[in-house]
Design a protein around this motif. Structure first.
Motif, PDB file in Angstrom:
ATOM      1  N   UNK A 100       0.828  -1.215   0.000  1.00  0.00           N
ATOM      2  CA  UNK A 100       0.000   0.000   0.000  1.00  0.00           C
ATOM      3  C   UNK A 100       0.854   1.254   0.000  1.00  0.00           C
ATOM      4  N   UNK A 101       2.112   1.152   0.386  1.00  0.00           N
ATOM      5  CA  UNK A 101       2.985   2.327   0.493  1.00  0.00           C
ATOM      6  C   UNK A 101       4.177   2.269  -0.471  1.00  0.00           C
ATOM      7  N   UNK A 102       3.939   1.803  -1.688  1.00  0.00           N
ATOM      8  CA  UNK A 102       4.969   1.647  -2.707  1.00  0.00           C
ATOM      9  C   UNK A 102       4.904   2.860  -3.631  1.00  0.00           C
ATOM     10  N   UNK A 103       5.780   3.815  -3.455  1.00  0.00           N
ATOM     11  CA  UNK A 103       5.743   5.053  -4.223  1.00  0.00           C
ATOM     12  C   UNK A 103       7.040   5.259  -4.996  1.00  0.00           C
ATOM     13  N   UNK A 104       7.028   6.191  -5.926  1.00  0.00           N
ATOM     14  CA  UNK A 104       8.250   6.613  -6.592  1.00  0.00           C
ATOM     15  C   UNK A 104       8.553   5.946  -7.912  1.00  0.00           C
ATOM     16  N   UNK A 105       7.747   5.000  -8.361  1.00  0.00           N
ATOM     17  CA  UNK A 105       8.002   4.326  -9.633  1.00  0.00           C
ATOM     18  C   UNK A 105       6.724   4.308 -10.461  1.00  0.00           C
ATOM     19  N   UNK A 106       6.857   4.534 -11.757  1.00  0.00           N
ATOM     20  CA  UNK A 106       5.705   4.472 -12.650  1.00  0.00           C
ATOM     21  C   UNK A 106       5.154   3.059 -12.709  1.00  0.00           C
TER      22      UNK A 106
ATOM     23  N   UNK B 113       4.217  -0.291 -14.258  1.00  0.00           N
ATOM     24  CA  UNK B 113       4.876  -1.049 -15.317  1.00  0.00           C
ATOM     25  C   UNK B 113       6.394  -0.950 -15.312  1.00  0.00           C
ATOM     26  N   UNK B 114       6.970  -0.177 -14.393  1.00  0.00           N
ATOM     27  CA  UNK B 114       8.427   0.021 -14.347  1.00  0.00           C
ATOM     28  C   UNK B 114       9.177  -1.298 -14.171  1.00  0.00           C
ATOM     29  N   UNK B 115       8.621  -2.200 -13.344  1.00  0.00           N
ATOM     30  CA  UNK B 115       9.306  -3.461 -13.045  1.00  0.00           C
ATOM     31  C   UNK B 115       8.825  -4.630 -13.905  1.00  0.00           C
ATOM     32  N   UNK B 116       7.837  -4.423 -14.788  1.00  0.00           N
ATOM     33  CA  UNK B 116       7.365  -5.504 -15.660  1.00  0.00           C
ATOM     34  C   UNK B 116       8.518  -6.014 -16.511  1.00  0.00           C
ATOM     35  N   UNK B 117       8.667  -7.320 -16.612  1.00  0.00           N
ATOM     36  CA  UNK B 117       9.753  -8.024 -17.305  1.00  0.00           C
ATOM     37  C   UNK B 117      11.088  -7.935 -16.559  1.00  0.00           C
ATOM     38  N   UNK B 118      11.036  -7.455 -15.337  1.00  0.00           N
ATOM     39  CA  UNK B 118      12.246  -7.389 -14.514  1.00  0.00           C
ATOM     40  C   UNK B 118      12.372  -8.640 -13.651  1.00  0.00           C
ATOM     41  N   UNK B 119      13.081  -8.499 -12.525  1.00  0.00           N
ATOM     42  CA  UNK B 119      13.298  -9.630 -11.621  1.00  0.00           C
ATOM     43  C   UNK B 119      12.949  -9.262 -10.194  1.00  0.00           C
ATOM     44  N   UNK B 120      12.500 -10.241  -9.450  1.00  0.00           N
ATOM     45  CA  UNK B 120      12.338 -10.098  -8.013  1.00  0.00           C
ATOM     46  C   UNK B 120      13.272 -11.109  -7.352  1.00  0.00           C
ATOM     47  N   UNK B 121      14.173 -10.632  -6.500  1.00  0.00           N
ATOM     48  CA  UNK B 121      15.147 -11.494  -5.830  1.00  0.00           C
ATOM     49  C   UNK B 121      14.878 -11.483  -4.337  1.00  0.00           C
ATOM     50  N   UNK B 122      14.982 -12.642  -3.710  1.00  0.00           N
ATOM     51  CA  UNK B 122      14.818 -12.749  -2.259  1.00  0.00           C
ATOM     52  C   UNK B 122      16.198 -12.577  -1.630  1.00  0.00           C
ATOM     53  N   UNK B 123      16.311 -11.642  -0.679  1.00  0.00           N
ATOM     54  CA  UNK B 123      17.614 -11.287  -0.116  1.00  0.00           C
ATOM     55  C   UNK B 123      17.939 -11.972   1.207  1.00  0.00           C
ATOM     56  N   UNK B 124      16.939 -12.508   1.922  1.00  0.00           N
ATOM     57  CA  UNK B 124      17.195 -13.150   3.223  1.00  0.00           C
ATOM     58  C   UNK B 124      16.102 -14.181   3.496  1.00  0.00           C
ATOM     59  N   UNK B 125      16.305 -14.929   4.564  1.00  0.00           N
ATOM     60  CA  UNK B 125      15.318 -15.929   4.969  1.00  0.00           C
ATOM     61  C   UNK B 125      15.530 -17.264   4.297  1.00  0.00           C
ATOM     62  N   UNK B 126      14.571 -18.193   4.471  1.00  0.00           N
ATOM     63  CA  UNK B 126      14.710 -19.539   3.888  1.00  0.00           C
ATOM     64  C   UNK B 126      14.778 -19.546   2.368  1.00  0.00           C
ATOM     65  N   UNK B 127      14.221 -18.539   1.711  1.00  0.00           N
ATOM     66  CA  UNK B 127      14.222 -18.486   0.244  1.00  0.00           C
ATOM     67  C   UNK B 127      15.347 -17.620  -0.310  1.00  0.00           C
ATOM     68  N   UNK B 128      16.323 -17.271   0.513  1.00  0.00           N
ATOM     69  CA  UNK B 128      17.421 -16.391   0.074  1.00  0.00           C
ATOM     70  C   UNK B 128      18.094 -16.954  -1.181  1.00  0.00           C
ATOM     71  N   UNK B 129      18.307 -16.062  -2.152  1.00  0.00           N
ATOM     72  CA  UNK B 129      18.962 -16.455  -3.399  1.00  0.00           C
ATOM     73  C   UNK B 129      17.990 -16.837  -4.502  1.00  0.00           C
ATOM     74  N   UNK B 130      16.727 -17.078  -4.166  1.00  0.00           N
ATOM     75  CA  UNK B 130      15.751 -17.416  -5.197  1.00  0.00           C
ATOM     76  C   UNK B 130      15.277 -16.146  -5.889  1.00  0.00           C
ATOM     77  N   UNK B 131      14.881 -16.271  -7.145  1.00  0.00           N
ATOM     78  CA  UNK B 131      14.400 -15.131  -7.902  1.00  0.00           C
ATOM     79  C   UNK B 131      13.374 -15.609  -8.916  1.00  0.00           C
TER      80      UNK B 131
END
Length: 187
Positions: free
Chosen positions: A79-85, A87-105
């Protein structure tokens, strides 16, 4: 006495029921190796690789935040995701930085705003456990077009596509005297 039955190399090895299976590759296997480049309109580079040479860690092209809520590790909402148009991240990547899923993308399918929430949808769900407040990184997406490379990333010098290639229907054209496609010069 010797008898040469096969000449080549061993490829992939697989273990099955306590035994192993080896793939035999003949001498002609070296001919299956791709050589040269693919000539196509869109860029053949991956954003940030050695041919693209764009630093995805640059401020504004990656964003670190924490998971607020998600559905089956595939649709994430903030709900508080501001500063980017949108579609800015469409076709990009989401990477997990910590926790049990660290390193997955995973690759981002959609980046939209719905009912006042920023929604990031992945093509494939993250297969690890994701808890609330797990740190992740979103990396901007590239649609491989010349305009995107020039305007969004200011990286036109490293564009790896050929945008001026004629379309496939151009190959099928034939000269005609009844229209502009006469084979002669256009006046």
């Amino acid at each position: 006495m010797r008898w040469l039955q096969f000449r080549g190399t061993i490829g992939e090895l697989h273990r099955v029921d306590g035994a192993f299976r080896a793939e035999l590759r003949g001498l002609t296997e070296a001919l299956n190796r791709p050589l040269g480049r693919v000539y196509q309109k869109p860029c053949t580079a991956v954003l940030g690789d050695k041919t693209c040479r764009f630093a995805v860690e640059t401020d504004g092209y990656s964003h670190d935040l924490t998971v607020a809520s998600h559905t089956r590790g595939q649709e994430f909402r903030w709900t508080d995701f501001l500063g980017f148009d949108e579609g800015w991240f469409a076709r990009g990547r989401m990477e997990v930085l910590a926790g049990p899923a660290k390193g997955l993308w995973s690759v981002i399918k959609n980046d939209q705003t719905r009912s006042g929430e920023r929604v990031i949808e992945l093509w494939e769900p993250i297969r690890g456990s994701l808890e609330a407040d797990t740190p992740i990184r979103l990396i901007a997406g590239c649609d491989k077009r010349l305009e995107t490379c020039r305007l969004k990333f200011n990286n036109l010098v490293n564009f790896q596509g050929f945008p001026d290639l004629p379309a496939e229907d151009w190959v099928m054209s034939v000269p005609r005297s009844s229209s502009a496609n006469s084979g002669g010069s256009r006046r």
